[in-house]
Design an enzyme around this catalytic site. Structure first.
Site, PDB file in Angstrom:
ATOM      1  CD  GLU A 250     -73.723  55.612 -34.133  1.00  0.00           C
ATOM      2  OE1 GLU A 250     -73.570  56.398 -35.090  1.00  0.00           O
ATOM      3  OE2 GLU A 250     -74.016  54.422 -34.273  1.00  0.00           O
TER       4      GLU A 250
ATOM      5  CB  CYS B 175     -80.859  51.633 -27.386  1.00  0.00           C
ATOM      6  SG  CYS B 175     -79.688  50.347 -27.852  1.00  0.00           S
TER       7      CYS B 175
ATOM      8  CB  CYS C  55     -68.625  45.438 -30.343  1.00  0.00           C
ATOM      9  SG  CYS C  55     -69.366  43.993 -29.554  1.00  0.00           S
TER      10      CYS C  55
ATOM     11  CB  CYS D 169     -73.951  42.643 -35.232  1.00  0.00           C
ATOM     12  SG  CYS D 169     -74.036  44.149 -34.250  1.00  0.00           S
TER      13      CYS D 169
ATOM     14  CB  SER E  68     -77.459  38.288 -28.554  1.00  0.00           C
ATOM     15  OG  SER E  68     -77.691  39.639 -28.245  1.00  0.00           O
TER      16      SER E  68
ATOM     17  CG  HIS F 270     -78.920  36.107 -32.588  1.00  0.00           C
ATOM     18  ND1 HIS F 270     -80.082  36.852 -32.641  1.00  0.00           N
ATOM     19  CD2 HIS F 270     -78.038  36.882 -31.899  1.00  0.00           C
ATOM     20  CE1 HIS F 270     -79.901  38.015 -32.032  1.00  0.00           C
ATOM     21  NE2 HIS F 270     -78.666  38.051 -31.558  1.00  0.00           N
TER      22      HIS F 270
ATOM     23  CB  CYS G 137     -81.742  45.836 -33.540  1.00  0.00           C
ATOM     24  SG  CYS G 137     -80.979  44.624 -32.493  1.00  0.00           S
TER      25      CYS G 137
END
Length: 390
Positions: free
Chosen positions: A114, A127, A134, A141, A247, A249, A367
């Site tokens: 995507e 993006c 992944c 996520c 990332s 977090h 996101c």
């Protein structure tokens, strides 16, 4: 040079058909030069031919060699016999109420990734994905819940930008006045996958994207987002030189181990040590720290103060990202007042702390929500593997 760092998972290699035509999209200038010479282009003409083909493909967006009118007919026929100009195929295109566009793209082997286009006032950001699926399994996520299948090729990465330009009608018209406004002004490597686990393909794709005689996005308009593949960070500065987003977090290893499991391999201190040199090595102004706001997990005032202490000395901005929920998600979005209180502490410490407005939530394009339909039951894993090998 040491071998690239790879994830703790085996990707299915992409097997090209025997004797198939070479795809020009994604070849660097040097690679295209070598391929044209191998196909029979005289060495003393090759540099000129690279420039001509490059401009047709990446400036004008031409996909048919027959349209390359400044090349002799017999040379066009030779190119068509030996090469193709191939980009991912659009399977579905969804447009959000806020103008965000999400493309489901099919690539070789039947896999799907995507790509999301986000229009904003004065800029448009694309993006792009770097892997099918992944390997990172970050617990907040949705994209990370899809198993990794394979790395994308440079052509499949750069091709996502070309597909979006097709859809937006952004290729220039020969003879028309030059239009300097760019619908796609920025590119972020923040889609599916960890870009630094596919370093060389990402680097070569960005060489194509940054080339001033083609797609022509400057390195300051490209941001690569990593979860912290520490050994590749210095290489990114030296060999790509784009902006870097991390990332992050969490502000303790205990919490980050759960949210971003790669932290068990390269912890917060190791990551920050690698990041301190990045702005100098890449000539970038600052690093962006991405921080998803999870209710009761990482959003306390103490977390905000600890974050400021951790990044002291690193030129940085902090992007606060309200958690984007998905069916079955184990977290809740922090309340707006909590997010604003966190942002205020970071801001008063001297760091920009914009709160990212969720975009494209109604089409699951926000996101952390990207997850291609491949794993949603349309094909079994066995079918995917079989197609990749075939």
């Amino acid at each position: 040079m040491s071998a690239p760092i790879t994830q703790d998972a085996l990707t299915v290699p992409r097997k090209l058909p025997e004797g198939g035509r070479t795809n020009i999209v994604g070849l660097t200038r040097d690679q295209l030069h070598a391929a044209l010479v191998q196909a029979g282009t005289p060495e003393n003409q090759a540099k000129m031919r690279v420039g001509q083909v490059w401009q047709w493909v990446y400036h004008w967006g031409v996909r048919d060699f027959a349209a390359m009118t400044n090349l002799a007919k017999d040379y066009r026929a030779l190119l068509a016999q030996r090469f193709e100009i191939s980009v991912p195929e659009v399977v579905t295109r969804q447009v959000s109420a806020d103008g965000t566009r999400k493309y489901l793209l099919r690539i070789a082997g039947g896999h799907e990734v995507e790509t999301v286009y986000i229009p904003e006032e004065g800029r448009g950001t694309l993006c792009v994905s770097s892997q099918v699926g992944c390997t990172l399994t970050c617990s907040f996520c949705h994209t990370g819940t899809q198993k990794l299948v394979r790395n994308l090729t440079p052509g499949e990465i750069a091709g996502q930008l070309m597909v979006a330009r097709d859809d937006l009608g952004e290729w220039p018209e020969p003879g028309a006045p030059r239009d300097e406004t760019r619908l796609i002004s920025n590119l972020v490597l923040m889609g599916m996958g960890e870009p630094l686990y596919n370093f060389e393909a990402v680097r070569d794709a960005m060489k194509v994207v940054m080339d001033g005689e083609g797609l022509s996005l400057s390195r300051r308009r490209i941001t690569l987002s990593t979860s912290g593949v520490v050994p590749e960070i210095a290489r990114t500065a030296e060999e790509i030189g784009c902006l870097l987003a991390v990332s992050f977090h969490a502000t303790t290893d205990d919490v980050r181990d759960k949210l971003v499991p790669i932290n068990k391999r390269w912890n917060i201190q190791t990551l920050l040590d690698a990041l301190r040199d990045y702005p100098r090595l890449s000539n970038s102004e600052r690093i962006t720290f991405e921080y998803v706001m999870l209710d009761g997990v990482n959003d306390s005032d103490e977390d905000a103060r600890r974050l400021v202490r951790l990044i002291r000395g690193i030129p940085a901005k902090i992007n606060l990202i309200p958690f984007n929920p998905w069916p079955g998600a184990p977290y809740q979005r922090s309340g707006w007042e909590r997010i604003e209180a966190f942002a205020d502490i970071v801001y008063k410490a001297g760091y920009a702390s914009p709160i990212r407005t969720p975009r494209g939530e109604d089409i699951m394009a926000a996101c952390g929500q990207l997850k291609s339909a491949t794993e949603r039951g349309r094909k079994s894993r066995a079918q995917i593997a079989q197609e990749a090998a075939g």
